[in-house]
Design a protein around this motif. Sequence first.
Motif, mmCIF file in Angstrom:
data_model
loop_
_atom_site.group_PDB
_atom_site.id
_atom_site.type_symbol
_atom_site.label_atom_id
_atom_site.label_comp_id
_atom_site.label_asym_id
_atom_site.label_seq_id
_atom_site.Cartn_x
_atom_site.Cartn_y
_atom_site.Cartn_z
ATOM 1 N N VAL A 1 2.124 -7.013 -11.287
ATOM 2 C CA VAL A 1 1.173 -5.883 -11.061
ATOM 3 C C VAL A 1 1.767 -5.123 -10.167
ATOM 4 N N ILE A 2 2.029 -3.653 -10.622
ATOM 5 C CA ILE A 2 2.538 -2.776 -9.418
ATOM 6 C C ILE A 2 1.421 -1.605 -9.347
ATOM 7 N N TYR A 3 1.208 -1.541 -8.038
ATOM 8 C CA TYR A 3 0.180 -0.351 -7.585
ATOM 9 C C TYR A 3 1.102 0.922 -7.341
ATOM 10 N N ILE A 4 0.662 2.005 -8.565
ATOM 11 C CA ILE A 4 1.522 3.027 -8.448
ATOM 12 C C ILE A 4 0.703 4.494 -7.970
ATOM 13 N N ALA A 5 -0.396 4.308 -7.655
ATOM 14 C CA ALA A 5 -1.300 5.357 -6.692
ATOM 15 C C ALA A 5 -2.454 4.740 -6.380
ATOM 16 N N ARG A 6 -2.648 5.338 -5.179
ATOM 17 C CA ARG A 6 -4.096 4.544 -4.436
ATOM 18 C C ARG A 6 -4.345 5.634 -3.368
ATOM 19 N N VAL A 7 -5.881 5.594 -3.293
ATOM 20 C CA VAL A 7 -6.539 6.493 -2.156
ATOM 21 C C VAL A 7 -7.466 5.515 -1.487
ATOM 22 N N SER A 8 -7.610 5.785 -0.273
ATOM 23 C CA SER A 8 -8.544 4.877 0.765
ATOM 24 C C SER A 8 -9.828 5.800 0.973
ATOM 25 N N SER A 9 -10.713 5.080 1.076
ATOM 26 C CA SER A 9 -11.944 5.861 1.630
ATOM 27 C C SER A 9 -12.041 5.800 3.006
ATOM 28 N N PRO A 10 -12.338 6.763 3.705
ATOM 29 C CA PRO A 10 -12.404 6.951 5.140
ATOM 30 C C PRO A 10 -13.065 5.834 5.884
ATOM 31 N N SER A 11 -14.062 5.390 5.424
ATOM 32 C CA SER A 11 -15.004 4.445 6.080
ATOM 33 C C SER A 11 -14.691 3.086 5.609
ATOM 34 N N SER A 12 -13.705 2.749 4.731
ATOM 35 C CA SER A 12 -13.359 1.304 4.321
ATOM 36 C C SER A 12 -12.683 0.671 5.531
ATOM 37 N N GLN A 13 -13.209 -0.771 5.794
ATOM 38 C CA GLN A 13 -12.558 -1.455 6.642
ATOM 39 C C GLN A 13 -11.263 -2.388 6.076
ATOM 40 N N ILE A 14 -11.057 -2.169 4.628
ATOM 41 C CA ILE A 14 -10.347 -3.072 3.943
ATOM 42 C C ILE A 14 -8.740 -2.661 4.349
ATOM 43 N N ASN A 15 -7.857 -3.595 4.456
ATOM 44 C CA ASN A 15 -6.656 -3.312 4.574
ATOM 45 C C ASN A 15 -6.182 -2.996 2.992
ATOM 46 N N HIS A 16 -5.720 -1.611 2.823
ATOM 47 C CA HIS A 16 -5.495 -1.214 1.410
ATOM 48 C C HIS A 16 -4.022 -1.706 1.081
ATOM 49 N N VAL A 17 -3.820 -1.793 -0.117
ATOM 50 C CA VAL A 17 -2.442 -2.029 -0.698
ATOM 51 C C VAL A 17 -1.644 -0.809 -0.566
ATOM 52 N N THR A 18 -0.452 -0.744 -0.689
ATOM 53 C CA THR A 18 0.469 0.487 -0.421
ATOM 54 C C THR A 18 1.132 0.784 -2.053
ATOM 55 N N VAL A 19 1.426 1.897 -2.235
ATOM 56 C CA VAL A 19 2.289 2.216 -3.537
ATOM 57 C C VAL A 19 3.396 1.332 -3.520
ATOM 58 N N GLY A 20 3.778 0.688 -4.652
ATOM 59 C CA GLY A 20 4.812 -0.339 -4.934
ATOM 60 C C GLY A 20 4.334 -1.879 -4.499
ATOM 61 N N THR A 21 3.440 -1.973 -3.975
ATOM 62 C CA THR A 21 2.762 -3.356 -3.676
ATOM 63 C C THR A 21 3.017 -4.108 -5.119
ATOM 64 N N ARG A 22 3.337 -5.193 -5.131
ATOM 65 C CA ARG A 22 3.747 -5.951 -6.501
ATOM 66 C C ARG A 22 2.785 -7.390 -6.269
ATOM 67 N N LEU A 23 2.114 -7.734 -7.059
ATOM 68 C CA LEU A 23 1.207 -9.137 -7.224
ATOM 69 C C LEU A 23 1.439 -9.814 -8.408
ATOM 70 N N PRO A 24 1.404 -11.138 -8.480
ATOM 71 C CA PRO A 24 1.370 -11.965 -9.494
ATOM 72 C C PRO A 24 0.259 -11.548 -10.616
ATOM 73 N N VAL A 25 0.740 -11.144 -12.036
ATOM 74 C CA VAL A 25 -0.193 -10.856 -13.037
ATOM 75 C C VAL A 25 -1.183 -11.842 -13.268
ATOM 76 N N HIS A 26 -0.888 -13.018 -13.147
ATOM 77 C CA HIS A 26 -1.727 -14.168 -13.605
ATOM 78 C C HIS A 26 -2.804 -14.479 -12.320
ATOM 79 N N ARG A 27 -2.537 -14.018 -11.228
ATOM 80 C CA ARG A 27 -3.465 -14.362 -10.061
ATOM 81 C C ARG A 27 -4.350 -13.094 -9.961
ATOM 82 N N THR A 28 -4.409 -12.226 -10.596
ATOM 83 C CA THR A 28 -5.002 -11.070 -10.362
ATOM 84 C C THR A 28 -6.027 -10.692 -11.645
#
Length: 261
Positions: free
Chosen positions: A117-144
């Motif tokens: 899985v490749i993240y190709i666009a993302r936006v973060s909420s100003p109030s979010s405390q989650i460490n967001h993924v960056t554009v281009g991040t790759r994750l295994p398809v079967h694990r997500t």
Amino acid sequence: MSNQQVAKYLVPGLVKGLEILLVLGQQNKELTFAELHRLAKMPKATAYRAVQTLEHMGFIIRNSRTNTFSVGSKVLLLGFQYIASLDVAQIGQPIIERLRDISQCNSHLAIRDGLDVIYIARVSSPSSQINHVTVGTRLPVHRTSLGRMLLTSSTREEFEQLYPHDELPDNSPGSPSSREQLWEMIQQDKARGYVIGESYFRYGISSIVYPVFNHEKRVQAVVSIMVPSHEIPKSDRQRLQEVVRDAALKISDLLGALPAH
């Protein structure tokens, strides 16, 4: 290169066929053959060959009752293919920005590249405390949950080409234990039409994922939000599902997807 030099490389039959299509499009109504060749300003025999070719290929259709012609569905398909060739990230960026504003959650657009899985666009909420993924991040398809939704348009043959062995790569705790289990999960996700992954990949972070379809009714991308909770509160669940679904539908519409039934 002069116009005269360019002209010698043109295909006359193609030119005539496109002229016929332009006439039909400009008139925005059914035309008789006599009207067609008169408005296209071409000899009757030439117009006849062009019309026969376009009708055979489905670019124009004949009304057998009135013996008139109109633009066929294949002309629309050409437009859909052009739209679908545009950058999905460019199309989806303003939509996931609005999704972020409405949901107050980090929002993402992702595609599949092989087993990733490749993240190709993302936006973060100003109030979010989650460490967001960056554009281009790759994750295994079967694990997500995103990856599973991206596979919902795959045939069994396509799936087995991706995963030729029963044992899945990187079989971490919480992931499907086998190829068959993954396939069953994908079929359940397909039937449901969305995925809610509560602490599926990262503990304490849930996600809501909806598919983005192209003009061929195949999943081309997914839209998701990250919810900073182990379990999405029931009071928010329906509202958040609706806004993610609406974002995915808007992008699908821009990609030329037909309405879902």
